[in-house]
Design a protein around this motif. Structure first.
Motif, PDB file in Angstrom:
ATOM      1  N   LYS A   2       0.836  -1.207   0.000  1.00 38.39           N
ATOM      2  CA  LYS A   2       0.000   0.000   0.000  1.00 38.39           C
ATOM      3  C   LYS A   2       0.871   1.258   0.000  1.00 38.39           C
ATOM      4  CE  LYS A   2      -3.918   2.193   0.200  1.00 38.39           C
ATOM      5  NZ  LYS A   2      -4.901   2.113  -0.854  1.00 38.39           N
ATOM      6  N   LEU A   3       1.925   1.274   0.827  1.00 38.68           N
ATOM      7  CA  LEU A   3       2.785   2.453   0.898  1.00 38.68           C
ATOM      8  C   LEU A   3       3.535   2.681  -0.413  1.00 38.68           C
ATOM      9  CD1 LEU A   3       4.202   2.205   4.526  1.00 38.68           C
ATOM     10  CD2 LEU A   3       2.390   3.701   3.659  1.00 38.68           C
ATOM     11  N   ARG A   4       3.884   1.605  -1.092  1.00 40.96           N
ATOM     12  CA  ARG A   4       4.569   1.750  -2.384  1.00 40.96           C
ATOM     13  C   ARG A   4       3.598   2.176  -3.490  1.00 40.96           C
ATOM     14  NH1 ARG A   4       9.823   0.044  -2.291  1.00 40.96           N
ATOM     15  NH2 ARG A   4      10.419  -1.435  -0.678  1.00 40.96           N
ATOM     16  N   VAL A   6       0.868   4.255  -3.092  1.00 48.38           N
ATOM     17  CA  VAL A   6       0.326   5.601  -2.941  1.00 48.38           C
ATOM     18  C   VAL A   6       1.455   6.622  -2.883  1.00 48.38           C
ATOM     19  CG1 VAL A   6      -1.832   4.912  -1.846  1.00 48.38           C
ATOM     20  CG2 VAL A   6       0.139   5.381  -0.419  1.00 48.38           C
ATOM     21  N   SER A   7       1.208   7.776  -3.486  1.00 45.22           N
ATOM     22  CA  SER A   7       2.189   8.862  -3.449  1.00 45.22           C
ATOM     23  C   SER A   7       1.433  10.186  -3.450  1.00 45.22           C
ATOM     24  CB  SER A   7       3.131   8.781  -4.655  1.00 45.22           C
ATOM     25  OG  SER A   7       2.410   8.927  -5.857  1.00 45.22           O
ATOM     26  N   PHE A  46      -1.133   9.475  -0.824  1.00 41.88           N
ATOM     27  CA  PHE A  46      -0.509   9.074   0.438  1.00 41.88           C
ATOM     28  C   PHE A  46      -1.075   9.899   1.591  1.00 41.88           C
ATOM     29  CE2 PHE A  46       2.902   9.759   3.600  1.00 41.88           C
ATOM     30  CZ  PHE A  46       2.917   8.479   4.123  1.00 41.88           C
ATOM     31  N   GLN A  47      -1.211  11.188   1.372  1.00 44.06           N
ATOM     32  CA  GLN A  47      -1.772  12.059   2.408  1.00 44.06           C
ATOM     33  C   GLN A  47      -3.191  11.625   2.756  1.00 44.06           C
ATOM     34  OE1 GLN A  47      -1.380  16.271   1.678  1.00 44.06           O
ATOM     35  NE2 GLN A  47      -2.994  16.768   3.120  1.00 44.06           N
ATOM     36  N   PHE A  59      -4.484   8.571   2.405  1.00 46.12           N
ATOM     37  CA  PHE A  59      -4.366   7.299   3.122  1.00 46.12           C
ATOM     38  C   PHE A  59      -4.052   7.539   4.600  1.00 46.12           C
ATOM     39  CE2 PHE A  59      -1.445   3.785   4.449  1.00 46.12           C
ATOM     40  CZ  PHE A  59      -2.379   2.765   4.501  1.00 46.12           C
ATOM     41  N   CYS A 103       3.059  15.444   5.386  1.00 44.47           N
ATOM     42  CA  CYS A 103       3.233  14.210   4.623  1.00 44.47           C
ATOM     43  C   CYS A 103       4.191  14.379   3.449  1.00 44.47           C
ATOM     44  CB  CYS A 103       1.886  13.725   4.083  1.00 44.47           C
ATOM     45  SG  CYS A 103       0.752  13.195   5.377  1.00 44.47           S
ATOM     46  N   GLY A 111       4.866  11.794   0.398  1.00 39.74           N
ATOM     47  CA  GLY A 111       4.565  10.525  -0.253  1.00 39.74           C
ATOM     48  C   GLY A 111       5.323  10.407  -1.553  1.00 39.74           C
ATOM     49  N   HIS A 121       6.076   9.710   6.198  1.00 46.92           N
ATOM     50  CA  HIS A 121       6.644   9.344   4.905  1.00 46.92           C
ATOM     51  C   HIS A 121       6.310   7.901   4.535  1.00 46.92           C
ATOM     52  CE1 HIS A 121       9.869   6.792   6.550  1.00 46.92           C
ATOM     53  NE2 HIS A 121       9.830   7.632   7.563  1.00 46.92           N
ATOM     54  N   ASN A 122       6.489   7.584   3.264  1.00 43.27           N
ATOM     55  CA  ASN A 122       6.267   6.229   2.772  1.00 43.27           C
ATOM     56  C   ASN A 122       7.555   5.585   2.261  1.00 43.27           C
ATOM     57  OD1 ASN A 122       6.585   7.712   0.419  1.00 43.27           O
ATOM     58  ND2 ASN A 122       4.971   6.637  -0.692  1.00 43.27           N
TER      59      ASN A 122
END
Length: 196
Positions: free
Chosen positions: A16-18, A20-21, A25-26, A28, A68, A70, A108-109
């Motif tokens: 999931k972290l990879r 979203v950007s 990401f924010q 999420f 954030c 991402g 961060h992701n």
């Protein structure tokens, strides 16, 4: 939780972290914080030329501001951008939100870890601003500031509701919910309550 369950959760969070950007990401992060904290967490978005004043989210009860970052697929190649973002966003928050900011956290992701330059910048910010607490919120399992700290109990109706929403947030369908219900950890953010 057994080792295979823990591994399953880790893989899903990493994926999931990879995936979203940027704004995704924010969103999420904000949705996870909203699930846990309800009205205490304020999701912040820029409006017009005023921007967000260095704040992507705010936890009212503790004065924690979140910013954030991402990166696209956990790209660490933009070290200069990350470092300048940290300095600029904290500077904005310090000058425009001093009455509400007690803590400042960079979310961060970067699944594979942070560049040392980001750690150096955070340490400099801590030294120059001793009245403010600082931290990173990221993927590092076992860390105090990690997405791995969201805990829930499946025995309450509220926790079950949060669980169902989190299952959807991770992109899982309702058919997988029964398997996931057995898990005792749902990874989220460090500063989250663990008494749920």
């Amino acid at each position: 939780m057994n080792l295979s369950d823990e591994y399953w959760w880790k893989i899903n969070l990493e994926l999931k972290l990879r995936q979203v950007s940027g704004d995704g990401f924010q969103t999420f992060f904000s949705e996870l914080m909203g699930l846990l904290h309800g009205d205490d967490f304020v999701k912040v978005r820029p409006f017009g030329s005023k921007g967000d004043k260095g704040c992507d989210g705010y936890l009212m009860s503790s004065g924690q501001l979140y910013q954030c970052y991402g990166a696209l697929n956990g790209d660490k190649g933009k070290v200069d951008y990350l470092v300048s973002k940290m300095e600029e966003d904290f500077g904005k928050a310090k000058s425009k939100l001093p009455s509400i900011m007690k803590e400042w956290h960079m979310v961060h992701n970067l699944v594979d870890g942070l560049p040392i330059e980001a750690v150096e910048v955070l340490n400099k910010l801590k030294k120059d601003n001793p009245s403010v607490k600082f931290g990173f919120v990221g993927f590092e399992p076992g860390s105090v500031t990690s997405f791995f700290q969201f805990r829930f109990r499946a025995d309450s109706a509220y926790s079950a509701l949060i669980f169902r929403r989190a299952v959807r947030l991770f992109g899982r369908d309702e058919g997988q919910e029964e398997i996931l219900r057995r898990k005792c950890n749902l990874w989220c953010c460090s500063c989250l309550r663990q008494d749920m």
